[in-house]
Design a protein around this motif. Structure first.
Motif, PDB file in Angstrom:
ATOM      1  N   ASP A   1      -4.180   8.823  -1.610  1.00 57.69           N
ATOM      2  CA  ASP A   1      -4.796   7.732  -0.840  1.00 57.69           C
ATOM      3  C   ASP A   1      -3.882   6.517  -0.868  1.00 57.69           C
ATOM      4  O   ASP A   1      -3.232   6.238  -1.887  1.00 57.69           O
TER       5      ASP A   1
ATOM      6  N   LYS B   1       0.860  -1.183   0.000  1.00 53.83           N
ATOM      7  CA  LYS B   1       0.000   0.000   0.000  1.00 53.83           C
ATOM      8  C   LYS B   1       0.897   1.234   0.000  1.00 53.83           C
ATOM      9  O   LYS B   1       1.757   1.380   0.867  1.00 53.83           O
TER      10      LYS B   1
ATOM     11  N   VAL C   1      -1.001   7.027  -3.778  1.00 52.91           N
ATOM     12  CA  VAL C   1      -1.109   7.142  -5.233  1.00 52.91           C
ATOM     13  C   VAL C   1      -1.494   8.578  -5.568  1.00 52.91           C
ATOM     14  O   VAL C   1      -2.556   9.055  -5.165  1.00 52.91           O
TER      15      VAL C   1
ATOM     16  N   GLU D   1      -3.167   2.933  -1.466  1.00 51.40           N
ATOM     17  CA  GLU D   1      -3.734   1.859  -2.276  1.00 51.40           C
ATOM     18  C   GLU D   1      -2.638   0.857  -2.598  1.00 51.40           C
ATOM     19  O   GLU D   1      -1.461   1.191  -2.583  1.00 51.40           O
ATOM     20  N   ARG D   2      -3.029  -0.362  -2.898  1.00 53.20           N
ATOM     21  CA  ARG D   2      -2.032  -1.331  -3.363  1.00 53.20           C
ATOM     22  C   ARG D   2      -1.653  -0.952  -4.786  1.00 53.20           C
ATOM     23  O   ARG D   2      -2.501  -0.872  -5.670  1.00 53.20           O
ATOM     24  N   ALA D   3      -0.379  -0.696  -4.982  1.00 54.95           N
ATOM     25  CA  ALA D   3       0.092  -0.277  -6.304  1.00 54.95           C
ATOM     26  C   ALA D   3       1.557  -0.684  -6.463  1.00 54.95           C
ATOM     27  O   ALA D   3       2.353  -0.536  -5.542  1.00 54.95           O
TER      28      ALA D   3
ATOM     29  N   LEU E   1      -4.856   9.601  -6.976  1.00 58.27           N
ATOM     30  CA  LEU E   1      -5.984   9.343  -6.082  1.00 58.27           C
ATOM     31  C   LEU E   1      -5.860  10.163  -4.798  1.00 58.27           C
ATOM     32  O   LEU E   1      -6.155   9.683  -3.702  1.00 58.27           O
TER      33      LEU E   1
END
Length: 82
Positions: free
Chosen positions: A22, A13, A16, A24-26, A19
């Protein structure tokens, strides 16, 4: 399929940019999700590539590399193609 192994790694995580930072898994950052002209997160892509190659190296110690399939969707698909 009795002798098949499925390994499904997931990205960490991370904030991003596209976004509003936020978490996020990326596998890499996305700076602008509206423009194809936006810069790429080259360092994030390279870091993820190193992680994926390390995973593949461990698997190649156990099985023939010709029997490995790499896939994914979203960022994972992009990294599989990379």
């Amino acid at each position: 399929f009795q002798s098949m192994r499925v390994i499904a790694p997931f990205a960490n995580k991370v904030p991003v940019s596209a976004l509003n930072e936020d978490l996020e898994r990326a596998w890499f950052d996305v700076y602008d999700d509206q423009s194809l002209e936006a810069a790429d997160d080259e360092s994030g892509i390279q870091e993820s590539c190193v992680k994926i190659h390390a995973l593949l190296d461990r698997e190649c110690e156990m099985i023939d590399s010709k029997k490995i399939i790499v896939g994914g969707f979203g960022h994972g698909g992009a990294m599989a193609l990379y």
